[in-house]
Design a protein around this motif. Structure first.
Motif, PDB file in Angstrom:
ATOM      1  N   LEU A 143      31.300 -30.066  -7.743  1.00 51.21           N
ATOM      2  CA  LEU A 143      30.555 -28.837  -7.992  1.00 51.21           C
ATOM      3  C   LEU A 143      30.265 -28.146  -6.671  1.00 51.21           C
ATOM      4  CD1 LEU A 143      28.761 -26.904  -9.758  1.00 51.21           C
ATOM      5  CD2 LEU A 143      26.874 -28.499  -9.324  1.00 51.21           C
ATOM      6  N   ASP A 144      30.500 -26.833  -6.639  1.00 57.75           N
ATOM      7  CA  ASP A 144      30.130 -25.997  -5.495  1.00 57.75           C
ATOM      8  C   ASP A 144      28.940 -25.142  -5.911  1.00 57.75           C
ATOM      9  OD1 ASP A 144      32.345 -27.117  -4.393  1.00 57.75           O
ATOM     10  OD2 ASP A 144      33.565 -25.293  -4.416  1.00 57.75           O
ATOM     11  N   ALA A 245      25.513 -36.475  -7.946  1.00 61.28           N
ATOM     12  CA  ALA A 245      26.682 -37.186  -7.413  1.00 61.28           C
ATOM     13  C   ALA A 245      27.922 -36.306  -7.381  1.00 61.28           C
ATOM     14  CB  ALA A 245      26.949 -38.429  -8.256  1.00 61.28           C
ATOM     15  N   GLU A 246      27.968 -35.235  -8.190  1.00 63.55           N
ATOM     16  CA  GLU A 246      29.159 -34.389  -8.240  1.00 63.55           C
ATOM     17  C   GLU A 246      29.121 -33.259  -7.214  1.00 63.55           C
ATOM     18  OE1 GLU A 246      28.440 -36.402 -12.018  1.00 63.55           O
ATOM     19  OE2 GLU A 246      27.240 -34.969 -10.869  1.00 63.55           O
ATOM     20  N   LEU A 247      27.998 -33.033  -6.572  1.00 65.94           N
ATOM     21  CA  LEU A 247      27.865 -31.897  -5.658  1.00 65.94           C
ATOM     22  C   LEU A 247      28.798 -32.069  -4.462  1.00 65.94           C
ATOM     23  CD1 LEU A 247      26.276 -29.263  -5.400  1.00 65.94           C
ATOM     24  CD2 LEU A 247      24.607 -30.487  -3.997  1.00 65.94           C
ATOM     25  N   ALA A 263      17.616 -38.928   0.030  1.00 61.94           N
ATOM     26  CA  ALA A 263      18.562 -38.073  -0.683  1.00 61.94           C
ATOM     27  C   ALA A 263      19.874 -38.829  -0.857  1.00 61.94           C
ATOM     28  CB  ALA A 263      18.790 -36.778   0.081  1.00 61.94           C
ATOM     29  N   SER A 264      20.570 -38.532  -1.951  1.00 62.87           N
ATOM     30  CA  SER A 264      21.828 -39.206  -2.234  1.00 62.87           C
ATOM     31  C   SER A 264      22.825 -38.188  -2.762  1.00 62.87           C
ATOM     32  CB  SER A 264      21.625 -40.325  -3.265  1.00 62.87           C
ATOM     33  OG  SER A 264      22.852 -40.948  -3.562  1.00 62.87           O
ATOM     34  N   LEU A 265      23.678 -37.709  -1.845  1.00 64.98           N
ATOM     35  CA  LEU A 265      24.732 -36.759  -2.199  1.00 64.98           C
ATOM     36  C   LEU A 265      26.048 -37.345  -1.711  1.00 64.98           C
ATOM     37  CD1 LEU A 265      22.908 -33.460  -1.161  1.00 64.98           C
ATOM     38  CD2 LEU A 265      23.228 -34.337  -3.472  1.00 64.98           C
ATOM     39  N   ILE A 287      20.899 -34.667   5.742  1.00 64.67           N
ATOM     40  CA  ILE A 287      22.226 -35.030   6.251  1.00 64.67           C
ATOM     41  C   ILE A 287      22.450 -36.532   6.142  1.00 64.67           C
ATOM     42  CG2 ILE A 287      23.674 -35.057   8.316  1.00 64.67           C
ATOM     43  CD1 ILE A 287      22.355 -32.437   9.151  1.00 64.67           C
ATOM     44  N   ALA A 288      21.393 -37.308   6.338  1.00 66.73           N
ATOM     45  CA  ALA A 288      21.531 -38.763   6.264  1.00 66.73           C
ATOM     46  C   ALA A 288      21.970 -39.224   4.885  1.00 66.73           C
ATOM     47  CB  ALA A 288      20.216 -39.433   6.653  1.00 66.73           C
ATOM     48  N   GLY A 289      21.692 -38.442   3.857  1.00 64.79           N
ATOM     49  CA  GLY A 289      22.104 -38.801   2.505  1.00 64.79           C
ATOM     50  C   GLY A 289      23.462 -38.265   2.117  1.00 64.79           C
ATOM     51  N   CYS A 290      24.215 -37.748   3.103  1.00 61.35           N
ATOM     52  CA  CYS A 290      25.544 -37.172   2.828  1.00 61.35           C
ATOM     53  C   CYS A 290      26.583 -37.904   3.673  1.00 61.35           C
ATOM     54  CB  CYS A 290      25.556 -35.683   3.143  1.00 61.35           C
ATOM     55  SG  CYS A 290      24.233 -34.732   2.373  1.00 61.35           S
TER      56      CYS A 290
END
Length: 572
Positions: A143-144, A245-247, A263-265, A287-290
């Motif tokens: 997803l955008d 999760a889809e981002l 955060a969890s991405l 950022i740490a969750g990416c």
């Protein structure tokens, strides 16, 4: 196959080949159009009535508000309303979302892009529902999400400005009006974000447009204020977005992040934050969750004073634009391939720390906005920043004065050589009385790029540094257009000394001139380059606005300077 079988009659509504395609294919085609244009396909025929449900991308941009003439209309009262005014933009976005929900088999959402002109506090719950819908309907492949709540907000308040000095007599004044700084404490509590409601059941309804209710008369007095006096309310991103999760791509403008502690991405690759009021610690926590983040852009994030991206994500592209309070940046550059910086000259040589070196950076852009860098300290710091990217193949330099970004007259010739540089792009203003100075600066630049193959010069017009909007600059529109007009003086004496520069004599193949305006300094620079570059076989020149006969004279003059008469030329 028996070709004698009769084909459907055109009157049956299936005569055109496009309508015979499956909804999935038609939806994919319409997804490349803005949502408003894609929705108009429903008017073609009954066959297209539900095709919009197969569109996987919803993209809407609020048009610019027209200038309203309030004379004699009694619009000082909040009850006044233009009978021909279009519906609120929020209603158009909600209608596009509802149109997809009219069929149970709607295509999963791959992208939701919304660009608002003026977000107001009363829009909070509606925007919450857009974000919630996007998360719920996200396509498995990704997803955008692009949410710009004030997409016409100025990126920077620092106009390009030339300083006085020897052979530098032109200086551009600052804009007449400046936007008032954002003060969160001045925003009424009622305008701040309300709690996020659970809209899962509302979104499942097929045609109930009341699920996206909006107040048509909210914030009347706020909209009547001049744009530079408005206090921008904030929209806080709902927390459930930071666990999607889809981002895959996230772009946020004029939004407050307030990310959770964890955060969890896991799929996020691209992140753009513009006018975000959160401090650097919140940005780093996001950022740490990416772990897969590869592309990071920060624009006008004034609360970010330090940024550290070391460990976890390994960026391949980093862009820092007009974050004027950013003092230090530390990144893992082991995979970095592109770096962009726009702002003032860094205060110290330790502004950027790259763990892993810069050997893989192929593209570097440095744009110095504000006043021209002239002091020895500024030039030293700028030169040290550029020397981090001596291995770049494409270098883009922009400043108030063309050619002054790190290669001024005080730059020593022993500076590091950009031996791998292939394409150099230089942008800036070039006053008419600076013909010899710019030639000397360009000579120094070319001496440090022995293997240069393409050179692009973009000339800012002399009014580039002002606020060039007719409403705020104090100039009429026709006066602003006149600053672009060409002139031609065939009797000007142009300095074009010969030069034995290695890249000019044997390597340079392509020269591009953008917004060429005829000024004496521009003509002298163009003559210097073309008369000393026998290897050039491609020339592209875009003229400023002006009469055709002037363009023809300049075109003939430029062609006469070319040594290689068989070179490919293009004039626009």
């Amino acid at each position: 196959m028996d070709r004698s079988q009769s084909q459907p009659e055109p009157s049956a509504g299936v005569g055109d080949r496009l309508s015979k395609l499956e909804d999935r294919v038609l939806g994919n085609i319409l997804s490349f159009l803005p949502a408003k244009e894609a929705a108009r396909g429903a008017l073609l025929s009954s066959r297209w009535r539900h095709v919009f449900a197969a569109v996987h991308t919803v993209s809407l941009e609020e048009p610019e508000s027209p200038i309203r003439d309030d004379k004699g209309r009694g619009c000082d009262s909040p009850s006044w309303a233009d009978p021909n005014a279009p519906p609120p933009f929020t209603r158009a976005v909600s209608a596009a979302i509802i149109a997809r929900q009219r069929r149970r088999d709607a295509a999963p959402l791959r992208a939701l892009r919304v660009a608002m002109e003026d977000y107001r506090g009363g829009d909070s719950s509606t925007v919450d529902q857009w974000v919630s819908y996007a998360v719920q309907q996200a396509a498995p492949e990704g997803l955008d999400l692009d949410l710009r709540l004030c997409h016409r907000r100025l990126l920077c308040q620092r106009p390009y400005e030339l300083r006085h000095g020897n052979n530098q007599q032109f200086e551009t004044p600052a804009p007449i009006f400046k936007r008032a700084p954002l003060n969160v404490a001045d925003i009424p509590p009622a305008q701040r974000r309300r709690s996020t409601a659970d809209v899962r059941s509302d979104l499942s309804d097929s045609d109930d447009s009341s699920a996206f209710s909006t107040d048509d008369e909210r914030d009347f007095h706020h909209r009547r204020l001049p744009w530079w006096q408005r206090v921008q309310p904030e929209f806080s991103i709902p927390r459930f977005l930071f666990s999607c999760a889809e981002l895959r791509s996230l772009s946020l403008g004029s939004c407050r992040l307030a990310p959770p502690a964890t955060a969890s991405l896991p799929s996020l690759v691209t992140l753009l934050l513009s006018h975000v009021p959160d401090p650097g610690a919140d940005v780093e926590r996001l950022i740490a969750g990416c772990p897969r983040l590869a592309d990071l852009t920060l624009e006008a994030c004034d609360a970010v004073t330090a940024l550290t991206v070391v460990g976890g994500a390994r960026l391949r592209r980093l862009a820092l634009r007009c974050c004027h309070k950013l003092a230090t940046v530390a990144i893992d550059s082991s995979e970095l391939q592109a770096f962009e910086y726009r702002g003032a000259v860094p205060d110290s040589s330790s502004f950027l720390t790259m763990h892993g070196g810069s050997g893989r950076v192929a593209y570097c852009k440095v744009d110095i906005c504000g006043a021209e860098a002239t002091s020895e300290e500024e030039l030293t710091n700028l030169r040290q920043l550029l020397q981090l990217f001596v291995n770049a193949k494409h270098l883009h330099l922009e400043s108030a004065r063309l050619g002054s970004a790190g290669f001024g007259k005080d730059v020593p010739t022993r500076s590091a050589s950009f031996s791998t540089l292939r394409h150099l792009e230089v942008r800036g203003c070039l006053p008419d009385d600076d013909d010899t100075g710019v030639i000397d600066a360009m000579r120094r630049i070319l001496e440090h790029a022995p293997n240069l193959e393409a050179l692009s010069l973009a000339f800012h017009h002399h009014e580039h540094d002002r606020d060039c909007h007719p409403e705020t600059s104090g100039f009429r529109e026709e006066e602003l257009l006149d600053t672009h007009h060409l002139g031609y003086n065939p009797h000007s004496v142009l300095a074009a000394p010969s030069a034995m520069i290695p890249c000019l004599r044997s390597r340079l193949r392509e020269i591009n001139l953008v917004h060429y305006q005829e000024g004496r300094a521009q003509r002298a620079l163009a003559k210097f380059l073309l008369c000393n570059a026998p290897a050039v076989d491609r020339l592209w020149c875009e003229f400023a606005e002006g009469p055709m006969w002037t363009q023809i004279q300049l075109m003939r003059e430029i062609k006469g300077w070319l040594i290689n008469k068989s070179a490919s030329t293009h004039f626009a």
